[in-house]
Design a protein around this motif. Structure first.
Motif, PDB file in Angstrom:
ATOM      1  N   GLU A   3       0.817  -1.215   0.000  1.00  0.00           N
ATOM      2  CA  GLU A   3       0.000   0.000   0.000  1.00  0.00           C
ATOM      3  C   GLU A   3       0.851   1.264   0.000  1.00  0.00           C
ATOM      4  N   VAL A   4       1.872   1.285  -0.831  1.00  0.00           N
ATOM      5  CA  VAL A   4       2.747   2.450  -0.949  1.00  0.00           C
ATOM      6  C   VAL A   4       1.992   3.537  -1.707  1.00  0.00           C
ATOM      7  N   PRO A   5       2.077   4.784  -1.248  1.00  0.00           N
ATOM      8  CA  PRO A   5       1.391   5.878  -1.954  1.00  0.00           C
ATOM      9  C   PRO A   5       1.917   6.032  -3.381  1.00  0.00           C
ATOM     10  N   ASP A   6       1.099   6.652  -4.227  1.00  0.00           N
ATOM     11  CA  ASP A   6       1.529   6.961  -5.589  1.00  0.00           C
ATOM     12  C   ASP A   6       2.750   7.873  -5.535  1.00  0.00           C
ATOM     13  N   ASP A   7       3.529   7.869  -6.622  1.00  0.00           N
ATOM     14  CA  ASP A   7       4.767   8.650  -6.672  1.00  0.00           C
ATOM     15  C   ASP A   7       4.568  10.123  -6.358  1.00  0.00           C
ATOM     16  N   ASP A   8       3.485  10.725  -6.875  1.00  0.00           N
ATOM     17  CA  ASP A   8       3.283  12.151  -6.641  1.00  0.00           C
ATOM     18  C   ASP A   8       3.105  12.455  -5.149  1.00  0.00           C
ATOM     19  N   ILE A   9       2.562  11.532  -4.396  1.00  0.00           N
ATOM     20  CA  ILE A   9       2.419  11.706  -2.943  1.00  0.00           C
ATOM     21  C   ILE A   9       3.702  11.282  -2.241  1.00  0.00           C
ATOM     22  N   TYR A  16      10.854   8.926   5.305  1.00  0.00           N
ATOM     23  CA  TYR A  16       9.771   8.213   5.980  1.00  0.00           C
ATOM     24  C   TYR A  16      10.370   7.311   7.051  1.00  0.00           C
ATOM     25  N   ALA A  17       9.713   7.270   8.196  1.00  0.00           N
ATOM     26  CA  ALA A  17      10.171   6.421   9.293  1.00  0.00           C
ATOM     27  C   ALA A  17       9.995   4.955   8.927  1.00  0.00           C
ATOM     28  N   ILE A  18      10.839   4.111   9.494  1.00  0.00           N
ATOM     29  CA  ILE A  18      10.788   2.684   9.200  1.00  0.00           C
ATOM     30  C   ILE A  18       9.431   2.094   9.577  1.00  0.00           C
ATOM     31  N   SER A  19       8.805   2.616  10.637  1.00  0.00           N
ATOM     32  CA  SER A  19       7.498   2.095  11.060  1.00  0.00           C
ATOM     33  C   SER A  19       6.445   2.334   9.983  1.00  0.00           C
ATOM     34  N   GLU A  20       6.478   3.508   9.377  1.00  0.00           N
ATOM     35  CA  GLU A  20       5.522   3.853   8.323  1.00  0.00           C
ATOM     36  C   GLU A  20       5.746   2.973   7.083  1.00  0.00           C
ATOM     37  N   VAL A  21       7.000   2.798   6.718  1.00  0.00           N
ATOM     38  CA  VAL A  21       7.336   1.982   5.545  1.00  0.00           C
ATOM     39  C   VAL A  21       6.939   0.527   5.783  1.00  0.00           C
ATOM     40  N   ALA A  22       7.194   0.026   6.971  1.00  0.00           N
ATOM     41  CA  ALA A  22       6.845  -1.366   7.299  1.00  0.00           C
ATOM     42  C   ALA A  22       5.335  -1.593   7.190  1.00  0.00           C
ATOM     43  N   LYS A  23       4.546  -0.610   7.590  1.00  0.00           N
ATOM     44  CA  LYS A  23       3.079  -0.724   7.480  1.00  0.00           C
ATOM     45  C   LYS A  23       2.644  -0.818   6.024  1.00  0.00           C
ATOM     46  N   TRP A  24       3.280  -0.029   5.158  1.00  0.00           N
ATOM     47  CA  TRP A  24       2.919  -0.057   3.740  1.00  0.00           C
ATOM     48  C   TRP A  24       3.117  -1.448   3.144  1.00  0.00           C
ATOM     49  N   ARG A  52      16.097   4.629  11.441  1.00  0.00           N
ATOM     50  CA  ARG A  52      16.231   4.640   9.988  1.00  0.00           C
ATOM     51  C   ARG A  52      15.170   5.531   9.354  1.00  0.00           C
ATOM     52  N   LEU A  53      15.610   6.308   8.379  1.00  0.00           N
ATOM     53  CA  LEU A  53      14.718   7.163   7.614  1.00  0.00           C
ATOM     54  C   LEU A  53      14.877   6.794   6.146  1.00  0.00           C
ATOM     55  N   LYS A  60      11.012   2.940  -3.303  1.00  0.00           N
ATOM     56  CA  LYS A  60      10.861   2.364  -4.643  1.00  0.00           C
ATOM     57  C   LYS A  60      11.711   1.088  -4.767  1.00  0.00           C
ATOM     58  N   ASN A  61      12.930   1.124  -4.235  1.00  0.00           N
ATOM     59  CA  ASN A  61      13.776  -0.066  -4.263  1.00  0.00           C
ATOM     60  C   ASN A  61      13.186  -1.189  -3.408  1.00  0.00           C
ATOM     61  N   LEU A  62      12.580  -0.817  -2.293  1.00  0.00           N
ATOM     62  CA  LEU A  62      11.912  -1.821  -1.460  1.00  0.00           C
ATOM     63  C   LEU A  62      10.753  -2.469  -2.210  1.00  0.00           C
ATOM     64  N   GLN A  63      10.021  -1.672  -2.981  1.00  0.00           N
ATOM     65  CA  GLN A  63       8.935  -2.233  -3.786  1.00  0.00           C
ATOM     66  C   GLN A  63       9.476  -3.283  -4.745  1.00  0.00           C
ATOM     67  N   LEU A  64      10.597  -2.990  -5.330  1.00  0.00           N
ATOM     68  CA  LEU A  64      11.218  -3.903  -6.272  1.00  0.00           C
ATOM     69  C   LEU A  64      11.679  -5.176  -5.562  1.00  0.00           C
TER      70      LEU A  64
END
Length: 116
Positions: A3-9, A16-24, A52-53, A60-64
């Motif tokens: 659930e990663v936001p679109d690129d424009d957002i 972004y904090a690691i907690s926020e990224v982990a939720k996505w 970690r920030l 994007k690399n994490l998505q990959l």
């Protein structure tokens, strides 16, 4: 489902904090830290405290990485080698999948609104 936001957002913020990224990604923070050690393309910034920030590029690399490991079922070593040899191709495939997924969601929403 990621659930990663679109690129424009996503690119509106620098970090972004690691907690926020982990939720996505619906994963534990420890998994993101592990992937950071395994994949050289991940280089989150660390605060003095050690938090970690993640930059939008890291996300994007994490998505990959997520796509290769969880959807294509690559091993860690296989994904690392694939990224080394085919980073541009993998980026293109990821963008195509994201576009098709958004288009599918649009069509399903449209179908629902038509009452079909």
């Amino acid at each position: 489902m990621v659930e990663v936001p679109d690129d424009d957002i996503l690119f509106q913020k620098q970090y972004y904090a690691i907690s926020e990224v982990a939720k996505w990604f619906h994963v534990n923070q420890s998994l993101l830290r592990y992937w950071e050690n395994e994949f050289s393309v991940l280089k989150p910034r660390k605060t003095r405290k050690g938090d970690r920030l993640f930059r939008p590029e890291d996300v994007k690399n994490l998505q990959l990485i997520y796509y290769l490991l969880r959807q294509r079922k690559f091993s860690i070593e296989g994904a690392r080698q694939y990224l080394k040899d085919n980073k541009k191709k993998a980026d293109t495939q990821m963008q195509l999948i994201q576009s098709l997924t958004k288009f599918r969601a649009f069509l399903l929403e449209w179908k629902a609104n038509l009452g079909v």
